[in-house]
Enzyme design. Structure first.
Site, short mmCIF file in Angstrom:
data_model
loop_
_atom_site.label_atom_id
_atom_site.label_comp_id
_atom_site.label_asym_id
_atom_site.label_seq_id
_atom_site.Cartn_x
_atom_site.Cartn_y
_atom_site.Cartn_z
N HIS A 190 0.84 -1.20 0.00
CA HIS A 190 0.00 0.00 0.00
C HIS A 190 0.87 1.24 0.00
O HIS A 190 2.05 1.21 0.39
CB HIS A 190 -0.94 0.02 1.22
CG HIS A 190 -0.26 0.37 2.51
ND1 HIS A 190 -0.26 1.65 3.04
CD2 HIS A 190 0.45 -0.39 3.37
CE1 HIS A 190 0.42 1.64 4.18
NE2 HIS A 190 0.86 0.42 4.41
N CYS A 191 0.31 2.35 -0.49
CA CYS A 191 0.98 3.64 -0.42
C CYS A 191 0.13 4.54 0.46
O CYS A 191 -0.63 4.06 1.29
CB CYS A 191 1.20 4.22 -1.82
SG CYS A 191 -0.32 4.49 -2.74
N ALA A 192 0.22 5.85 0.27
CA ALA A 192 -0.49 6.77 1.16
C ALA A 192 -1.99 6.80 0.91
O ALA A 192 -2.75 7.22 1.78
CB ALA A 192 0.07 8.18 0.99
#
Length: 644
Positions: free
Chosen positions: A24-26
Site C-alpha cells: 500500500h501507499c499513502a
C-alpha cells in the site's frame, strides 16, 4: 470506517485465491492478482468506502484514502495470511512472470527518452505556430498580420529564430536524454550530440582517413542516428570503465568513448541510420497522403484502443520525426497523429460528460464531471478507465465520434506543427491556416460522441441508470439516520479558511496531474505545485494525522476541520524513503509554516519520477466550496485554496 469489514469486502471482490501479493501507499491498496478479469468490479464500484480502482503496470490499485488505507491493508494481510511487502517488492513480483515482449520494451524505451524532452519541443513548436500565425495570409484578410503591420516583422523574425533552435539542435536534446536512459554520462551524450551538429551545412566536405573517404555530415533535426550512436557510446563507456585502471579511467574513458563513437558515427552509423530515418518518415507521410481522410478515420476510430494497450507511448518519437521534417523544409509534412489524438480525447471527454447528465449516482456524477474536464485538456485515463469502460457503450460511442472528427480533419488537411495538449486547447499547436477547420473537427467529435452516448443511455441502457437511481434513493433514505447519529458525536462545526502554499513553485491544475487518482478528483478537490524548493511546510494550523513512514506524504487536520493531504511527487512511494526526511510525527501539533519534512528533487528526478506535489482536501464533501485561487508562481504561505 470498519477496516476489517472493508478488507473482507475487498478480498471477496478480488478473490482470496486470486491474490498474489499486496502493498500500500499513502492512498491506495496495490495488489498483484493472478487474473484481473476475475475481479467483481461492480461490488467495488458500489462500495462506499472504495473511492475508485484502476489497473496499471501489473498492479490492481484500490483507492481507500489517507489515514485509512494502512489499517485496511493490515486487516487484509491478517485475513489472507499474505506476507507484507514494500512497493518495490511488489513491482518485482508484478514483473516476475511478465513474458519478454520486445515491442513493449521498445515502446517503454522510446517513451523514457522522448517524454522528458517534450517541453522543449512544445516550446519550439508553439513558437513556430505563432510565427505561422503572424505570416499566414487569409486569416484576417488577404494579407498576413506581418504584411498588415510591418512594425512586427522584427519580432516575427526573432520568433522564427527561436523556434528553429530546439528542432535544429534536436540531436543534442535526444543525446542527453538517451545517455541518461542507456546509463551513459549525460554530458558525454551532449558532447556527441554537439559533434553531430557541428558541421556547417554550407561547407560540408570529406575526410580522407587512410584512403577512406568519409563524408562530413550535419545531423540537424535527426533522431534515429543519434539514438544508435548514444547507445554505442554507453556500451563503450561501460566497457572502458571496467577495463581501464582507475588511475587512467577518468581521462581515457571519455576520450576513447567519444573518439570511437564519433568516428563510427560519421563512417557508418550516421549514413545508414539517416537512410532508415528518411525511409520511416517517408512511409508515414505516404500513408497519410495515400489513405487521406479514410486513413484518418480508421486511426481516429482506433486511437483510444491503442491508448489502452500503451502503444501510444511510442508516438512522441514518430511525431518528433514528422515535426523535425516539417521544420526542416516546411512543406509536405506535419504531425497528423496529434490531430487524431485530439479528436479521440475530446470524444472520450464528451461521452463521459454525457454520463454526467445521465447518472443519478453522486459518486459517478462527481467522477465523470472531473474526468470529462481532464479529457478535454488532454488526459483521458480517468475518463477511459473510471467511467467509459465501466459502462462500455460510452467508450464505443466515443470511438465513433473520434473517427468522425478525424475524417473531417483529414478532408480539410488539418496538421499540427508542434506538440502540446491534445484537446480543446490543442489549436495552439495547429498550423494557423487550418485552425478553423480543427475547431470544427473537434466540435464534430464532441457532438457525435455526446449525442450517441446520451441517446443510447436514455434508451437501451436505461436499466443501468435506473439501478443507480435506486441505489441513490436508498442512500438518501439511510442518510438522515446516519446524519443524526453523526451529529450526536460530531466535533465543532466546520469553518471557512484559506489553505496556504506548503512550498514554493509553479501552480498546476489538479486535472493536469499525471496520476488518475488525483486528476480524477477521487481523493477530493485541490491543487498541485511543481516545486522549486525542497522543503514542505504545513499549510494550516492543526494536527498532523498522517506522517507516512517513507516521508513522501502527510495528512494535516486543521483547527477548522479541513483535512489536507500533502503528497510529494507521483509514485514516489516506490523510492522507499530515499531522498525524503521527516521532521514531524503523527499527532504532533503544527502551525502554518512549520516544516513537515524535506525532499531531494534530484533524487526524485534520478528515479525517473515526477515531483509535482498535490495539496488535496480529502473531506471535500463536507464543504459547500473548495476553490483553488492561485495561478502561476507561488511562494510559501501564499493563498492556495479557499474552503467554505
Amino acid at each position: 470506517m470498519d477496516y476489517s469489514k472493508v478488507a473482507s469486502e475487498v478480498i471477496e471482490a478480488v478473490g482470496k485465491d486470486n491474490l498474489v501479493a499486496a502493498a500500500h501507499c499513502a492512498t491506495r491498496l496495490r495488489l498483484v492478482l493472478k487474473d484481473d478479469s476475475k475481479v467483481n468490479q461492480v461490488a467495488l464500484d458500489e462500495n462506499p468506502d472504495v473511492k475508485g480502482t484502476f489497473s496499471t503496470n501489473g498492479q490492481y490499485q484500490i483507492i481507500i484514502g489517507p489515514g485509512d488505507v494502512n489499517f485496511v491493508y493490515a486487516e487484509l494481510i491478517k485475513a489472507t495470511g499474505l506476507k507484507e511487502v514494500s512497493t518495490d517488492d511488489l513491482k518485482e513480483i508484478a514483473n516476475k512472470d511478465k513474458k519478454f515482449n520486445p515491442l513493449m520494451d521498445l515502446i517503454k524505451l522510446l517513451s523514457d527518452i522522448f517524454v522528458p524532452i517534450i517541453p522543449a519541443l512544445v516550446a519550439g513548436g508553439l513558437l513556430m505556430a505563432l510565427r505561422n500565425f503572424l505570416t499566414s495570409p487569409d486569416l484576417f484578410g488577404p494579407q498576413s498580420l506581418e504584411e498588415m503591420y510591418p512594425a512586427i516583422k522584427g519580432l516575427s523574425e526573432m520568433i522564427q529564430f527561436m523556434s528553429a533552435a530546439p528542432f535544429m539542435f534536436l540531436p543534442i536534446l535526444v543525446a542527453i536524454s538517451a545517455a541518461k536512459r542507456f546509463g551513459a554520462n549525460m554530458y558525454l551524450g551532449a558532447a556527441l550530440g554537439m559533434i553531430m551538429t557541428a558541421a556547417n551545412p554550407a561547407e560540408l566536405a570529406t575526410w580522407n582517413v587512410f584512403g577512406w573517404e568519409i563524408a562530413q555530415a550535419n545531423y540537424y533535426y535527426q533522431v534515429i542516428p543519434v539514438l544508435v550512436s548514444v547507445w554505442l557510446l554507453s556500451v563503450l563507456e561501460k566497457f572502458f570503465h571496467k577495463k581501464l585502471p582507475s588511475a587512467v579511467d577518468f581521462t581515457f574513458t571519455p576520450l576513447l568513448s567519444v573518439l570511437i563513437t564519433g568516428f563510427l558515427t560519421f563512417a557508418a552509423i550516421g549514413p545508414v541510420m539517416m537512410t532508415v530515418s528518411d525511409a520511416i518518415t517517408n512511409v508515414i507521410v505516404w500513408l497519410y497522403d495515400t489513405t487521406g481522410a479514410l486513413g484518418m478515420g480508421v486511426f481516429g476510430g482506433t486511437y483510444s484502443l491503442i491508448v489502452m494497450t500503451g502503444l501510444h507511448q511510442s508516438f512522441p518519437a514518430i511525431e518528433t520525426q514528422l515535426l523535425s521534417a516539417y521544420n526542416n523544409n516546411g512543406t509536405g509534412f506535419g504531425d497528423y497523429i496529434f490531430v487524431v489524438a485530439s479528436m479521440a480525447n475530446v470524444a472520450q471527454g464528451a461521452a463521459t460528460l454525457a454520463i454526467y447528465f445521465l447518472t443519478k449516482n453522486a459518486k459517478t456524477k462527481g467522477l465523470s464531471g472531473s474526468a470529462a474536464v481532464s479529457a478535454f485538456l488532454g488526459i483521458t485515463e480517468p475518463a477511459l478507465f473510471g467511467v467509459n469502460l465501466k459502462y462500455k457503450f460510452p467508450f464505443f460511442c466515443a470511438l465513433i465520434g473520434s473517427a468522425a472528427g478525424a475524417v473531417f480533419a483529414g478532408l480539410t488537411h488539418v496538421i499540427a506543427v508542434s506538440l502540446g495538449a491534445a484537446g480543446f486547447i490543442g489549436f495552439l499547436s495547429i498550423k494557423a491556416s487550418t485552425i478553423p477547420m480543427y475547431i470544427v473537427a473537434e466540435l464534430i467529435a464532441f457532438a457525435v460522441a455526446f449525442g450517441l452516448t446520451f441517446a443510447y443511455g436514455k434508451s437501451k441502457a436505461a436499466a443501468v441508470f435506473a439501478d443507480e437511481a435506486a441505489t441513490a434513493q436508498a442512500t438518501e433514505v439511510v442518510a438522515p439516520v446516519a446524519t443524526q447519529v453523526a451529529e450526536s458525536v460530531a466535533p465543532a462545526a466546520l469553518a471557512e479558511e484559506t489553505i496556504v502554499s506548503p512550498l514554493e513553485g509553479e501552480v498546476v491544475a489538479l486535472e493536469n496531474v499525471n496520476d488518475p487518482v488525483f486528476s480524477s478528483g477521487a481523493m477530493g478537490k485541490g491543487i498541485a505545485v511543481k516545486p522549486s524548493g525542497e522543503t514542505l511546510y504545513s499549510p494550516v494550523d492543526g494536527v498532523v494525522q498522517i506522517a507516512f513512514e517513507t516521508g513522501h506524504a502527510y495528512g494535516v487536520k486543521s483547527d477548522n476541520g479541513t483535512e489536507v493531504l500533502l503528497h510529494i511527487g507521483i509514485d514516489t512511494v516506490s523510492m522507499d524513503g530515499k531522498g525524503f526526511k521527516q521532521t514531524v510525527k503523527a499527532e504532533q501539533r503544527v502551525k502554518a509554516g512549520d516544516v513537515l519534512g524535506t525532499f531531494d528533487r534530484a533524487a526524485i528526478a534520478e528515479a525517473g519520477l515526477d515531483d509535482t506535489t498535490m495539496i488535496i482536501v480529502t473531506n471535500t464533501a463536507d464543504f459547500a466550496e473548495v476553490t483553488p485561487v492561485a495561478t502561476g508562481t507561488v511562494a510559501v504561505g501564499a493563498a492556495l485554496v479557499n474552503v467554505k
